[in-house]
Design a protein around this motif. Structure first.
Motif: not given
Length: 352
Positions: A313-326
């Motif tokens: 996910i591209d954000t103002e903090l940079g590129r983030l790696f996110v795991v979603d278990r929902s």
């Protein structure tokens, strides 16, 4: 009279030079009897050199090594009361399984029948009873590794050394054999020093993990402590994946701090009165997707992996790696999403 220090290991001010290069500048380390301690780190960090010095395959340039309270620094490998399990198994292909296990006992002067009886017990110990007449080539990779462990254990060493013991196995077999090694170590209570570069392996088998970097101990602690409270950006990035970003502590009472990261906020336990700009490690599971307010982002990539989804996910903090278990449907690339913090997987790793 039994030795209460049997199985203990101590490195005192150990230095190891190779010509003009210092691989280990000053190592001080104590391992208590009955612990399984993993040396973990990237290639060239000094973990294998440390293991080889303990085994007697390398000689320290300075300092002392003690095993069971005895100084063994200048003793050859065959007089150290340790055995090593190598990643290559190192089984004799022309010998049967039982002959491989008995070989060390017979070489040490034990009679053939007594050595065979001990080897049979060793096979039973690792769950391979009845396979003693087979050749190593007739066993699976996991079974061969267990034979190597049995061959080491029948010598009843003070310390079992394991050098990348699972690197030749496929992923599923690695998980099974590491579980077997851990259960065996806990059941028998022997001391083990385990070297690996695999973070998941270290987290799964260890009482303690010692992360090394450039020949020094970067952090020493339980698997949970290293994962939940990494001491630096290096540890956060090396033990499990982490997004390391800038944040700000805007309130701190010495026990809990209020942390702002982009548009996200959370409270977490801290020690001391750290305040102002900080560096923060965010584990991939630290986020909630679709928060009412927080950090705006755009999905760059999405992957469905059965029990969870992974996003870049591209954000103002940079590129983030996110795991979603929902159980939400997979978000397509290009989706706009707001991220919040779940209240776990957040650690301050230094000042910004």
């Amino acid at each position: 009279m039994s030795n209460p220090q049997r199985g203990s290991v101590e490195f005192r001010a150990i230095r190891k030079n190779y010509g003009g290069f210092t691989a280990i500048p000053n190592l001080n380390l104590t391992i208590e009897p009955g612990q399984l301690v993993t040396l973990l780190g990237p290639s060239g960090c000094g973990k294998t050199t440390t293991l080889r010095m303990l085994a007697g395959l390398e000689t320290p340039s300075a300092g002392s090594i003690l095993i069971g309270g005895q100084d063994v620094t200048r003793l050859p490998a065959n007089r150290r009361d340790v055995t090593m399990v190598f990643q290559s198994y190192a089984l004799f292909p022309h010998m049967s399984v039982i002959e491989n296990i008995a070989y060390g006992l017979e070489s040490g002067g034990m009679g053939r029948s007594e050595a065979k009886a001990a080897a049979d017990k060793g096979l039973d110990l690792v769950g391979l009873g009845g396979l003693g007449k087979r050749l190593p080539s007739e066993l699976s990779g996991g079974q061969q590794q267990r034979v190597a462990v049995a061959r080491a254990l029948v010598l009843e060493p003070q310390v079992l050394l394991l050098d990348e013991p699972l690197s030749n196995l496929d992923a599923r077999l690695r998980r099974r054999v590491r579980t077997e090694i851990r259960e065996l170590q806990q059941r028998l209570g022997f001391t083990a020093v385990y070297v690996t570069h695999d973070q998941d392996e270290a987290l799964a088998v260890s009482d303690r993990i010692i992360v090394m970097n450039q020949g020094e101990i970067a952090q020493d602690g339980s698997p949970n402590a290293l994962y939940e409270a990494p001491a630096s950006e290096f540890i956060a990035d090396f033990i499990g994946e982490a997004n390391v970003v800038s944040g700000e502590i805007w309130s701190n009472d010495g026990n809990r701090a209020h942390l702002r990261i982009g548009g996200m906020e959370t409270t977490l336990p801290v020690q001391g009165n750290l305040a102002g700009p900080v560096r923060v490690a965010l584990r991939p599971n630290a986020f909630t997707l679709g928060a009412a307010s927080g950090l705006a982002g755009r999905v760059l990539s999405a992957a469905y992996l059965g029990d969870h989804a992974e996003y870049e996910i591209d954000t103002e903090l940079g590129r983030l790696f996110v795991v979603d278990r929902s159980d939400r449907a997979l978000l397509p690339s290009g989706s706009q999403i707001t991220l919040g913090l779940s209240g776990q997987g957040v650690a301050v790793v230094g000042r910004s």
